[in-house]
Design an enzyme around this catalytic site. Sequence first.
Site, PDB file in Angstrom:
ATOM      1  N   VAL A 611       4.197  -0.676  -3.008  1.00 44.91           N
ATOM      2  CA  VAL A 611       3.670  -0.500  -4.387  1.00 44.91           C
ATOM      3  C   VAL A 611       3.808   0.938  -4.775  1.00 44.91           C
ATOM      4  O   VAL A 611       3.330   1.967  -4.060  1.00 44.91           O
ATOM      5  CB  VAL A 611       2.187  -0.788  -4.339  1.00 44.91           C
ATOM      6  CG1 VAL A 611       1.369  -0.709  -5.696  1.00 44.91           C
ATOM      7  CG2 VAL A 611       1.763  -2.276  -3.552  1.00 44.91           C
ATOM      8  N   GLY A 666      19.471   1.136 -10.403  1.00 47.80           N
ATOM      9  CA  GLY A 666      19.031   0.566  -9.411  1.00 47.80           C
ATOM     10  C   GLY A 666      17.158   0.549  -9.643  1.00 47.80           C
ATOM     11  O   GLY A 666      16.440   0.386  -8.379  1.00 47.80           O
ATOM     12  N   LYS A 684       2.671  -7.060  -5.790  1.00 49.23           N
ATOM     13  CA  LYS A 684       1.958  -5.611  -5.695  1.00 49.23           C
ATOM     14  C   LYS A 684       0.466  -5.674  -5.776  1.00 49.23           C
ATOM     15  O   LYS A 684      -0.240  -4.964  -4.952  1.00 49.23           O
ATOM     16  CB  LYS A 684       2.629  -4.665  -6.552  1.00 49.23           C
ATOM     17  CG  LYS A 684       4.214  -4.341  -6.189  1.00 49.23           C
ATOM     18  CD  LYS A 684       4.858  -3.509  -7.436  1.00 49.23           C
ATOM     19  CE  LYS A 684       6.064  -3.192  -6.974  1.00 49.23           C
ATOM     20  NZ  LYS A 684       6.915  -2.305  -8.185  1.00 49.23           N
ATOM     21  N   GLY A 799      13.446   3.757  -8.252  1.00 49.91           N
ATOM     22  CA  GLY A 799      14.593   4.404  -7.983  1.00 49.91           C
ATOM     23  C   GLY A 799      14.890   4.659  -6.413  1.00 49.91           C
ATOM     24  O   GLY A 799      13.935   4.997  -5.693  1.00 49.91           O
TER      25      GLY A 799
END
Length: 818
Positions: A611, A666, A684, A799
């Site tokens: 998360v 990404g 999440k 990322g």
Amino acid sequence: MKVLKFGGSSVGQPDRIRGIVEILKKYYASGDHFTVVFSAFGGVTDSLIEMSTLAAQGEDRYGQLFDAFAERHQQAITELLTNDALRRETAQQMRRSHEVLKNLLYGIFLVREASPRTMDYVLSFGERSSAYIISQKLLEAGVPAEFLDARRIIKTDKTFGNAKVNFEKSYQKIREYYSEHPKVQVVTGFISSAKGGLTTTLGRGGSDYTASLLAAGLDADAIEIWTDVSGVLTADPRRVKKAFTIPKMTYAEAMEMSHFGAKVIYPPTLMPALQKRIPLYIKNTFEPEFEGTKVSEESNPEGAAVRGISSINNVALCTVSGTGMFGVPGIAGRIFGSLAAAGINVILITQGSSEHAISFAVQPASADAAKVAVEDAFAFEIERGVVNAVKVERELSVVAIIGENMRYQPGISGRLFRALGQNGINAVAIAQGSSELNVSVVIAKEDETKALNALHEAFFLSDHKTLHLFIVGVGLIGGTLLSQIKKQNEYLRERRGMEVKVVGLANSKKMLFDAEGIDLENWRTALQHAETKIDLAVFVGRMRDLNLSNSIFVDNTANSQIASFYETILDESISVSTPNKIATSSGYLQYQRLKNIADKRGVQFRYETNVGAGLPVISTLRDLIDSGDRINKIEGVLSGSLSFIFNNMDGSRPFAEIVREAKEKGFTEPDPRTDLSGKDVARKILILARETGIALDAEDVSLSGFLPEGAMEAESIEAFFTILEEEAAYFDGLYRQAEKDGKVLRMVATLEGEKASVGIQSVGKDNPFYTLSGSDNMIVFYTDRYSVRPLVVRGPGAGAEVTAAGVFAEIIQIGTLS
């Protein structure tokens, strides 16, 4: 007077002998009065045993071994001696001696028997040959040396193979001989003689024993044992790479180390030295300037509590138990009396205060005989059912921490068991003497090396820890993680006392292992050329078999198959760190099971990056709960990819183009549908709900999607993008409506009470999510303490860099806690 002894490894080759000669020349030149003891050339004793065994079996191949034996010594003479006359004399003497051995072996071959008496005579040829040749080399080098056959001065009984020394007679012989022979005596180690001149041997470590007897007989100033290691080390260097030399230790500590398997010193060696208070130095033939270890009666109560860690590699544990043992005097005497009568040596004894059971360790070969002996002694009680049959456990090892100063420092045992427990090593039995000179633990044999390293780290490298990583997934996140580890390792070593070793790597095709650490400079090439194809079961099995201390499994994938191995991995006492959300968002019972196994095994199951990528979301939530705060509501923009996508919807580009960019950077999962469907966000908020203690499953999360019909059912990712392009007007309409209302689009997850929901919302300037930019996540905690102004965690939520950094931080935390 000094007594020097050089072992078989030190005289294994002519060039090594030349090095010894240089050492002895320096002693002589400095005016030191010394005598020197030599073992047989390295490997010769084993060769003599083998050729005798073959001869006794009627195998004429013994002759080939004898020829090699004779040739090796003649070759040594040729290489060592340059003086022709001395060389011829030495070679002739060796031929005469070896002719006797040849005839002796032939006699064994004829009678098909090699008695202990005969074997002692056979083995004597090893030391007699080496010492004579070296004495001649010393003469040639200018040292006035003289060969001394120890059978002339060390007298024993006729216990062949392990003769008992007649100390009084031997010391008298030693003093008399040395008073009449002022030259440097070059003495045969290991061998001695009984009444009538019969050759005997002194048993294991006999050459060291010879040196100690000489020192005691001569009242020497010191004994120097020259070997192939730099003194007594804190642990076996073959198993503990970071072992180092112990500068000083007491006789008692050395005795304990030798009993528990330290090969540098043998117990009989210490007794004459101890009785005469002669200091013993352990030095390295190959590093003669290194001081090595001094063994003496000097004790320093302010010194280190634990001097060394040693082990006995293979033992069997026998346990006698039963109600008929409680309060009955003489039970221990009967047990150990029966073992003594059977000639069985006991390595370790332990008994609980309840007196219900007594356990003792023996050599595995003696276990069955021990069982029979004790059961015979307690046949009556066993028949009545008040004493149980002897239980025998095999494939065990004994690990001991040793040090005289342990008695002065509390908490030593606690540190020992904490180190073992944190590495999943179970103690089968425990023994500690009242002197606290050693604490011994019986463990599974397969855990011995792991235990030695864990204990060595705990007691000698408490400011230094090595983490062993097994990493699966070396794509964007995994590759970035490896780069971060490589860049930061030096800092961690210097500032945190922590070294991170990557010992296992795997991608979708290959896997690679190196227990000493994979080179992070060239890991891509090494993995590419690895011969082993990926097999997750094999990877996990290898990780288990390596059995390294402080092991951590890192899963950088989104693969459900890998997540299915977490249970096995945790159960093997290996910690897990992962950004993979599949395990933590699977069925609640399985999620809880993983956490319970981690708690039971004393390892960590960490998933902070599930998360918020590198953001401290789960840890913040845990801190709030652990400190007694109550969570009333959680709201969050939990998808960095969706945050990036919505923040870039400005009407100038098609929605599909923005999604492609997010994928290329990404930010999204490999399949962007996971993000755009809201399923990733649902996972999440489900994880956060579970962390608050709410038992939710995936179907309990209300998910409102925003994708047009048919998008999720597209046959491929490219087909999905085609649909997004075709529905450009739909997405543009969502943006225009929000813009018209002065709002922005956000995918918001909410947990309130026991209800969790996920859906797209249009939020205005009064909403904290309005100001989000880039790929930022924001999590807002409404609690009893943070009721007026909520606690906000905000930052990049996607990322490779931030996710890898989050995993890396988690690895360091695991290392700190373990």
